[in-house]
Design a protein around this motif. Structure first.
Motif, mmCIF file in Angstrom:
data_model
loop_
_atom_site.group_PDB
_atom_site.id
_atom_site.type_symbol
_atom_site.label_atom_id
_atom_site.label_comp_id
_atom_site.label_asym_id
_atom_site.label_seq_id
_atom_site.Cartn_x
_atom_site.Cartn_y
_atom_site.Cartn_z
ATOM 1 N N ASP A 210 0.831 -1.202 0.000
ATOM 2 C CA ASP A 210 0.000 0.000 0.000
ATOM 3 C C ASP A 210 0.867 1.254 0.000
ATOM 4 O O ASP A 210 2.090 1.175 -0.011
ATOM 5 C CB ASP A 210 -0.940 -0.012 1.214
ATOM 6 N N ASP A 211 0.227 2.408 0.052
ATOM 7 C CA ASP A 211 0.984 3.659 0.085
ATOM 8 C C ASP A 211 1.751 3.773 1.397
ATOM 9 O O ASP A 211 1.516 3.027 2.345
ATOM 10 C CB ASP A 211 0.057 4.864 -0.112
ATOM 11 N N LEU A 212 2.684 4.719 1.456
ATOM 12 C CA LEU A 212 3.586 4.858 2.595
ATOM 13 C C LEU A 212 2.831 5.095 3.904
ATOM 14 O O LEU A 212 3.146 4.480 4.923
ATOM 15 C CB LEU A 212 4.588 5.984 2.350
ATOM 16 N N ALA A 213 1.828 5.962 3.895
ATOM 17 C CA ALA A 213 1.086 6.269 5.125
ATOM 18 C C ALA A 213 0.358 5.030 5.650
ATOM 19 O O ALA A 213 0.390 4.744 6.854
ATOM 20 C CB ALA A 213 0.097 7.407 4.873
ATOM 21 N N THR A 214 -0.285 4.289 4.767
ATOM 22 C CA THR A 214 -1.020 3.079 5.185
ATOM 23 C C THR A 214 -0.049 2.014 5.673
ATOM 24 O O THR A 214 -0.302 1.355 6.691
ATOM 25 C CB THR A 214 -1.860 2.545 4.011
ATOM 26 N N THR A 215 1.069 1.856 4.970
ATOM 27 C CA THR A 215 2.067 0.871 5.373
ATOM 28 C C THR A 215 2.678 1.229 6.718
ATOM 29 O O THR A 215 2.849 0.363 7.586
ATOM 30 C CB THR A 215 3.167 0.754 4.295
ATOM 31 N N THR A 216 2.976 2.492 6.929
ATOM 32 C CA THR A 216 3.523 2.945 8.216
ATOM 33 C C THR A 216 2.533 2.692 9.338
ATOM 34 O O THR A 216 2.908 2.201 10.413
ATOM 35 C CB THR A 216 3.891 4.439 8.149
#
Length: 133
Positions: free
Chosen positions: A65-71
């Motif tokens: 997923d995108d960086l924010a979701t992965t983080t």
């Protein structure tokens, strides 16, 4: 973010991360029920029965997923599994203390052969980790 926790190593060319969590199935269940995250138990992706399955202690996490979701997902993984990690360390510390105590008692009394001591220690080592996570 993960540092070297759970045996993490930066993958060379994949979006999968394998984390050593002690018991992959239990960790996957906990992550689903406590953090609404789906990960794959490593045992489902390797061959072997129970203790002979090399993937059993792992979970596979897809970083797709995108960086924010992965983080956010990795943060929730760390939150849910942090207490399990502490329990594993505590169990290992207790096991080491028990082994040292056993060796000292045997040395002090000189009543048991070294072969018997080693057999007992191997029994302790092979039973460690059962039901901890």
């Amino acid at each position: 973010m993960l540092g070297n926790r759970f045996g993490y190593r930066r993958p060379a060319g994949t979006f999968f991360v394998w984390l050593d969590v002690g018991n992959g199935e239990d960790a996957a269940r906990r992550l689903w029920s406590e953090a609404a995250l789906r990960v794959m138990p490593g045992a489902y992706l390797s061959f072997g029965d129970n203790a002979d399955n090399p993937g059993a202690p792992y979970i596979r996490v897809a970083l797709v997923d995108d960086l924010a979701t992965t983080t956010d997902a990795l943060t929730r993984i760390l939150e849910v599994l942090a207490d399990a990690e502490l329990r594993l360390r505590d169990a290992a510390s207790k096991k080491i203390l028990l082994e040292v105590t056993l060796l000292r008692a045997i040395e002090a009394r000189n009543a048991v052969s070294i072969d018997a001591v080693l057999k007992q220690l191997n029994g302790l080592r092979s039973s460690s980790g059962a039901g901890i996570l």
